[in-house]
Structures are given as C-alpha cells and as structure tokens.
Write an enzyme that holds these catalytic residues in place. Structure first.
Site, PDB file in Angstrom:
ATOM      1  N   LYS A  17       6.689  -7.185   9.830  1.00  0.00           N
ATOM      2  CA  LYS A  17       6.077  -6.609   8.642  1.00  0.00           C
ATOM      3  C   LYS A  17       7.036  -5.700   7.867  1.00  0.00           C
ATOM      4  O   LYS A  17       6.986  -5.620   6.653  1.00  0.00           O
ATOM      5  CB  LYS A  17       4.812  -5.826   9.016  1.00  0.00           C
ATOM      6  CG  LYS A  17       4.042  -5.312   7.802  1.00  0.00           C
ATOM      7  CD  LYS A  17       2.780  -4.605   8.234  1.00  0.00           C
ATOM      8  CE  LYS A  17       2.025  -4.075   7.032  1.00  0.00           C
ATOM      9  NZ  LYS A  17       2.754  -3.012   6.328  1.00  0.00           N
ATOM     10  N   ARG A  20       2.092   8.145   6.939  1.00  0.00           N
ATOM     11  CA  ARG A  20       2.394   8.024   8.370  1.00  0.00           C
ATOM     12  C   ARG A  20       3.874   7.744   8.598  1.00  0.00           C
ATOM     13  O   ARG A  20       4.575   7.287   7.707  1.00  0.00           O
ATOM     14  CB  ARG A  20       1.589   6.869   8.986  1.00  0.00           C
ATOM     15  CG  ARG A  20       0.101   7.089   9.048  1.00  0.00           C
ATOM     16  CD  ARG A  20      -0.610   5.814   9.460  1.00  0.00           C
ATOM     17  NE  ARG A  20      -0.371   4.766   8.475  1.00  0.00           N
ATOM     18  CZ  ARG A  20      -0.533   3.463   8.727  1.00  0.00           C
ATOM     19  NH1 ARG A  20      -0.887   3.056   9.921  1.00  0.00           N
ATOM     20  NH2 ARG A  20      -0.318   2.573   7.784  1.00  0.00           N
ATOM     21  N   PHE A  59       3.500  -8.378  -8.674  1.00  0.00           N
ATOM     22  CA  PHE A  59       4.626  -9.134  -8.145  1.00  0.00           C
ATOM     23  C   PHE A  59       5.216  -9.965  -9.285  1.00  0.00           C
ATOM     24  O   PHE A  59       4.499 -10.352 -10.213  1.00  0.00           O
ATOM     25  CB  PHE A  59       4.177 -10.047  -6.992  1.00  0.00           C
ATOM     26  CG  PHE A  59       4.044  -9.328  -5.673  1.00  0.00           C
ATOM     27  CD1 PHE A  59       4.918  -9.584  -4.631  1.00  0.00           C
ATOM     28  CD2 PHE A  59       3.055  -8.374  -5.481  1.00  0.00           C
ATOM     29  CE1 PHE A  59       4.810  -8.915  -3.425  1.00  0.00           C
ATOM     30  CE2 PHE A  59       2.933  -7.697  -4.277  1.00  0.00           C
ATOM     31  CZ  PHE A  59       3.816  -7.974  -3.238  1.00  0.00           C
ATOM     32  N   ALA A  70      -3.489   0.913  12.487  1.00  0.00           N
ATOM     33  CA  ALA A  70      -4.904   0.877  12.098  1.00  0.00           C
ATOM     34  C   ALA A  70      -5.655  -0.293  12.716  1.00  0.00           C
ATOM     35  O   ALA A  70      -6.879  -0.278  12.761  1.00  0.00           O
ATOM     36  CB  ALA A  70      -5.041   0.816  10.583  1.00  0.00           C
ATOM     37  N   THR A  82       3.944   1.435  -1.062  1.00  0.00           N
ATOM     38  CA  THR A  82       4.636   1.447  -2.348  1.00  0.00           C
ATOM     39  C   THR A  82       3.753   2.053  -3.436  1.00  0.00           C
ATOM     40  O   THR A  82       4.202   2.899  -4.224  1.00  0.00           O
ATOM     41  CB  THR A  82       5.051   0.012  -2.741  1.00  0.00           C
ATOM     42  OG1 THR A  82       5.926  -0.517  -1.736  1.00  0.00           O
ATOM     43  CG2 THR A  82       5.757  -0.011  -4.087  1.00  0.00           C
ATOM     44  N   PHE A 127      -3.411  -0.887   6.958  1.00  0.00           N
ATOM     45  CA  PHE A 127      -3.996  -2.202   6.706  1.00  0.00           C
ATOM     46  C   PHE A 127      -5.110  -2.110   5.654  1.00  0.00           C
ATOM     47  O   PHE A 127      -5.067  -1.276   4.766  1.00  0.00           O
ATOM     48  CB  PHE A 127      -4.459  -2.854   8.002  1.00  0.00           C
ATOM     49  CG  PHE A 127      -3.317  -3.217   8.911  1.00  0.00           C
ATOM     50  CD1 PHE A 127      -2.313  -4.065   8.475  1.00  0.00           C
ATOM     51  CD2 PHE A 127      -3.216  -2.681  10.193  1.00  0.00           C
ATOM     52  CE1 PHE A 127      -1.236  -4.390   9.300  1.00  0.00           C
ATOM     53  CE2 PHE A 127      -2.145  -3.004  11.023  1.00  0.00           C
ATOM     54  CZ  PHE A 127      -1.157  -3.864  10.574  1.00  0.00           C
ATOM     55  N   LYS A 132       0.824  -1.214   0.000  1.00  0.00           N
ATOM     56  CA  LYS A 132       0.000   0.000   0.000  1.00  0.00           C
ATOM     57  C   LYS A 132       0.855   1.261   0.000  1.00  0.00           C
ATOM     58  O   LYS A 132       0.591   2.206  -0.752  1.00  0.00           O
ATOM     59  CB  LYS A 132      -0.941  -0.032   1.205  1.00  0.00           C
ATOM     60  CG  LYS A 132      -1.968   1.070   1.236  1.00  0.00           C
ATOM     61  CD  LYS A 132      -3.033   0.819   2.274  1.00  0.00           C
ATOM     62  CE  LYS A 132      -2.553   0.902   3.696  1.00  0.00           C
ATOM     63  NZ  LYS A 132      -1.803  -0.239   4.222  1.00  0.00           N
ATOM     64  N   TRP A 144       6.778  -0.646  -8.075  1.00  0.00           N
ATOM     65  CA  TRP A 144       7.888  -1.299  -7.362  1.00  0.00           C
ATOM     66  C   TRP A 144       9.084  -1.497  -8.278  1.00  0.00           C
ATOM     67  O   TRP A 144      10.221  -1.252  -7.888  1.00  0.00           O
ATOM     68  CB  TRP A 144       7.395  -2.639  -6.814  1.00  0.00           C
ATOM     69  CG  TRP A 144       8.396  -3.406  -6.021  1.00  0.00           C
ATOM     70  CD1 TRP A 144       8.713  -3.252  -4.705  1.00  0.00           C
ATOM     71  CD2 TRP A 144       9.215  -4.482  -6.505  1.00  0.00           C
ATOM     72  NE1 TRP A 144       9.672  -4.156  -4.334  1.00  0.00           N
ATOM     73  CE2 TRP A 144       9.994  -4.929  -5.419  1.00  0.00           C
ATOM     74  CE3 TRP A 144       9.344  -5.111  -7.741  1.00  0.00           C
ATOM     75  CZ2 TRP A 144      10.906  -5.977  -5.535  1.00  0.00           C
ATOM     76  CZ3 TRP A 144      10.251  -6.165  -7.863  1.00  0.00           C
ATOM     77  CH2 TRP A 144      11.025  -6.582  -6.761  1.00  0.00           C
TER      78      TRP A 144
END
Length: 578
Positions: free
Chosen positions: A127, A116, A403, A295, A95, A323, A93, A431
């Site tokens: 994470k 944030r 991906f 979150a 990224t 999230f 998210k 990415w």
C-alpha cells in the site's frame, strides 16, 4: 515552491505537471526545503523549551508541556477525514488531509494536522506509507515512513518484554499458576510476515522454556499500540497495562498483567513513545504525527494526546482514521471519541472516480478508461458511507480526490450525484497543486465547523450487550441482515461478559476492501450474513476485537513487495520509497 499568488494558477499547474512527469513522491519531498522544527513549533505558540528536538526537523512535546496542554482549554474545531471503500493502493486520504490543513492555512486559518505514524508493513509491502503524496506531504518523509522517533520500535520491544516475562514466570516456578495453553498475549514485529502467524516456542529442552503455541501480531495491531494511543499520562498507561488479560490460571480465572508486577518496567520503555511528535508539511503547516494502529484490525486513529494537543494549540484540527468510513470513522467515533470525550465538528469523505468505477464492476487494469455507467453503478458505495456518517450526527462534505485519468464528464457526474443526496462534493487537487487545489474545500469545511451544527453521538450505548453491539455495527454500518457467531466466539463473549467486560466498545476486525466481511463483495452489499469466527479481549485498551472473514492480525507480503524497489546510496539518500 511558490505560493500565495506569486505565480498564476495556470503557470503553477503546468510547472508542477511537468515536474510530476519526472519526479516521484520521495523526490518531491527531498527537493523541498524544510524549516527548522523550532520555527514550526513557534507558529503554534510553542517555545524551544516546550519540545525535545530529534535533529533539525523532528521533535516531541515535553512531558511538562503535554501536561499543560491537557489541563488547558481545547479551543479548536475537529475535522475527521475518512474515505470510501478503497482500491488496494488507497484513495489518497492522507494526501487530502495534508492538503486540507494546508488549504486552511492558505485562507488564513490557524490549522494543525494530526495523523498516524506509518507502519513498516505497508511501506515494504504493497500500500505504501502514510505521508500523503505529490505536493501534499508531511516531511521528512523518509524518516516518518521508516524509523521516525522510534515510537513503534518502543511499542514492539515493550510488547515482547511482556511476552518474555510471562514465559519466564512460567519457567521459573509459575507462582500464579498460569496455564500455558491459555496464554493469549502475542509477540509482535512491525513487518508483514505470514510465517510468524503461528509458531511453537520453548523447544530445545528443559532450559529453553516451556513449549507452547504462540504467534505474532504486526506491531500496529498490538494492544500496547492501542494503549499508547488511548492513554493521556504515564499513570494511565500503567493502569491500562495492569488491566491486560494475559491468559488464565489452572482454575480458569483470568490472569492480569498487573499480577506480574511489571507495568513499571514496560512503561519505562514507553515513556517517550507516549509524547506526540511534531513535524511539518511541504507548505510548513505544523503536523502532529503520533500512534499508528491499523483500522482493519485495530482502532485506526492517532493518539488522544496528539489530537488534544492540536486542539489546544490550533483553531482547526484535521485528523484522519484508517481505511474507509465503515472501519476508521466508526472506530474513531465509537472508541476514540467515546474514550476521550471528543466531539467532531465535521467529516470529509474522500472519494475517487477510479474506486467508484471499481465498485461499479470495472477491473483494476481498466480503471483509467472513462466509464459513466460504471461510475453511476459504483456510486452506491459512496452513498452508503454518506448514510452511515449521518447516523453519528456529524455534517459531511465529499472531497473528490482528482486523478489525472479522471474525465471532466465523470467529475461533473459525481458532483451531481452527491448533490442529489443533499451532500456537497468538491474537487480536490492537492496532489498536484498543494494548498491551491484545496482552498474551496478548506472554505467549505471551515464554514461547516463555524456553523456549529454537529450533533455528534455514538452508534450504541455502553449498556448494550456485546452481541448487540456487534449486530448494531454489522447491521447499521455494514448493512448485514444477520450476524452469525462461531461456537468459540459465543463462548468467549459470554466469558468476557461474566468477567465484567460487557460494557466495552467493539473494535471490529474485517477486510478493508468491502463494506462486508468478504473482499469480493464490492459496491454496497446488503442483506447478507456477517460471520464472527473469533473474539479477542483487549482489556487494557478497553475494547473487544471480533474477527470476521479471513482477516489476519499479521498481514503477509504480496508477490512483488515494494521492498524490491527501495534502495539507498552512499550519501544515505533513499530512492524507491514511493
């Protein structure tokens, strides 16, 4: 890096693909040449007198400039980036947020990013950080992920100062008659440390304080963090601090922090933390990074000050909420937008093929294998999030975060499934390609914003009872059939209502790994019972926090923490940080 068509898309892609085979996120960030922060500030009309520089590449807005921006016109369009229910590693998210803002700049738009601050808990846990990844990152990545400008440390110290002064007041005669058994204010630290969830303090004799049960929250889930993110001025900050309920007296009346007369001292620790931080992306897009509430246990959005400053300085502002949409987006709409009077123009849902296959029943170790059947089954999760966001009246577009393991057939299927729901899905390759991989997404999002068709509204009115608000979120967003309350939770809700807090919004604390309260329920569970085991009052922040399932306000570390792989050499160069 080379941009703006100086190299062909094909050569650009293969050059960076080769680099990816040998470079980590942190190595990509370290190789990037940053511009002085004064140059980044100038891109959005800020002078060197408008910022206080923290070295060459970080800055804070001055109080004077912040005030000017608060009083000025907000010209920007606001875009929220949210996501589907994630795998433990997250779905990119941040990224996508970075890449989208870069993509907007690439097509000639005056975009600003508003994110944030990362917590040290995930950085050393499992994470990771919150600076994006690959060629869509904010920098200096190491600084932002670690100590940054000291905001979270200030919040931790301010929280612990309050705790120390409460215990000192009780020890020094307890004029307010605070019942130590009822003190609800917890200390905090910005690390995952399960051993601190429940502790006993004041042991050792009469001079060591009054023994009582206590505990720690992670700093980003603290009420002071929420207050910083929801306060525009130092005066408002002190007003909110004074409203904090710290416990009850022996006659069972609430005791407010304001009765201790310490809000000025606490605010003195936070006077700089309230000011937004300015940094840059790899492609030199200005980025405000400020505030870092989780979150799943807090309200999950960056500060009102950062978002409104960006809206005053930019034409398009890309922000994110933590999230998935059931947590971050709902709280962004019902808490942050309600509090600040913000009206978002568009929402982007980040989806990945691997996460949807997980929701289709595939084990984590097998997510790289193509599986059309699992993707089709797991699409129900994305469909649920699309339906949920429509309830807020905000136009939606899906960003398919690519991906390397995704097959063309899977990507085409996902885009077609979204089309059947009346939603456009766009492949996002930020990415691997930076802004070049998000120009189509940027164009679509700007088109949606410019059409002005957003009809934003919150999910529930303030006049609803607290129990009704909880049921509305559980039923409309989590798709539960009913809500069950423990006896303690029902008692607390009645108590909060009697004290005059019945009009507050709800900040639900639950697992991020399911639409439900149970992380083992993947896909889009329906018609189940949603349990509320406890409820906490954040009167200063201005919301209540129901706790569901086994969610903890102090996370624990995994068996193999990320900290095991992090190192620093004699030149101060960090490695292993993603």
């Amino acid at each position: 890096m080379t941009f703006c068509g100086e190299k062909s898309p094909t050569s650009f892609f293969y050059e960076h693909l080769i680099q990816f085979l040998i470079m980590t996120d942190i190595e990509i960030a370290q190789k990037n040449e940053m511009e002085p922060i004064a140059s980044i500030a100038a891109k959005i009309g800020l002078t060197e007198n408008d910022i206080d520089q923290y070295g060459k590449y970080k800055a804070k807005l001055t109080i004077k400039k912040l005030r000017e921006l608060q009083e000025g016109q907000k010209k920007g369009k606001l875009v929220l980036v949210t996501a589907i229910t994630p795998t433990p590693a997250g779905e990119g998210k941040s990224t996508v947020s970075v890449a989208l803002a870069d993509g907007m700049r690439r097509i000639g738009k005056n975009s600003i990013l508003a994110l944030r601050e990362p917590s040290l808990g995930p950085c050393f846990g499992i994470k990771g950080g919150a600076c994006g990844g690959g060629y869509a990152q904010v920098v200096p990545m190491e600084d932002i992920n670690l100590h940054f400008t000291g905001d979270i440390h200030a919040i931790s110290i301010a929280t612990n100062l309050i705790a120390a002064l409460i215990d000192n007041h009780i020890h020094q005669g307890n004029v307010l008659g605070i019942d130590p058994r009822t003190v609800t204010w917890k200390r905090c630290v910005d690390l995952n440390d399960r051993a601190l969830r429940k502790v006993i303090i004041g042991l050792g004799g009469a001079t060591e304080g009054i023994p009582r049960e206590d505990g720690f929250n992670i700093a980003v889930a603290s009420e002071v963090m929420a207050i910083i993110c929801l306060s525009r001025t130092i005066s408002e900050l002190k007003e909110r601090l004074n409203k904090i309920v710290i416990g009850k007296n022996y006659t069972k009346e609430p005791v407010l922090l304001g009765q201790l007369g310490i809000s000025g001292a606490v605010a003195a620790l936070l006077k700089d933390a309230i000011r937004p931080n300015l940094v840059q992306t790899l492609e030199k897009t200005p980025a405000f990074i400020h505030g870092g509430p989780f979150a799943n246990i807090a309200h999950g959005c960056n500060s009102i000050n950062a978002t409104e400053s960006a809206l005053a300085l930019g034409d398009y502002v890309v922000t994110e909420a933590g999230f998935a949409a059931d947590l971050g987006a709902e709280k962004f709409f019902d808490i942050k937008c309600r509090t600040a009077g913000l009206k978002p123009d568009a929402a982007v849902i980040v989806a990945t093929i691997r996460a949807l296959k997980m929701h289709g029943g595939i084990k984590k170790a097998e997510l790289a294998k193509p599986d059309i059947g699992a993707l089709t089954r797991g699409f129900c999760n994305l469909k649920a999030h699309i339906g949920n966001l429509k309830k807020f009246g905000v136009p939606v577009v899906v960003a398919v975060n690519k991906f390397v393991t995704d097959s063309a057939e899977e990507t085409e299927l996902l885009i077609s499934l979204c089309k059947k729901e009346g939603i456009k899905a766009i492949l996002c390759e930020g990415w691997g390609k930076g802004s070049e991989g998000t120009t189509e997404l940027a164009q679509e999002v700007c088109r949606i914003c410019d059409e002005g068709k957003s009809d934003f509204h919150t999910l529930y009115p303030e006049s609803m009872s607290l129990e009704e608000k909880i049921y509305t979120i559980a039923h409309e967003i989590y798709h539960a059939a009913e809500v069950t309350f423990s006896a303690e939770a029902k008692k607390r809700l009645a108590d909060f209502t009697a004290q005059g807090y019945g009009n507050l919004p709800v900040c639900m604390a639950k697992t991020q790994y399911s639409l439900s309260h149970d992380k083992s329920l993947q896909g889009a569970p329906e018609n189940y019972s949603f349990p509320i085991r406890d409820v906490r009052l954040y009167a200063g922040a201005g919301f209540i926090v129901p706790l569901s399932g086994d969610i903890m306000t102090m996370p624990g570390l995994p068996k193999a923490p990320a900290a095991n792989s992090i190192d620093v050499d004699d030149d101060g160069v960090i490695s292993g940080l993603f």
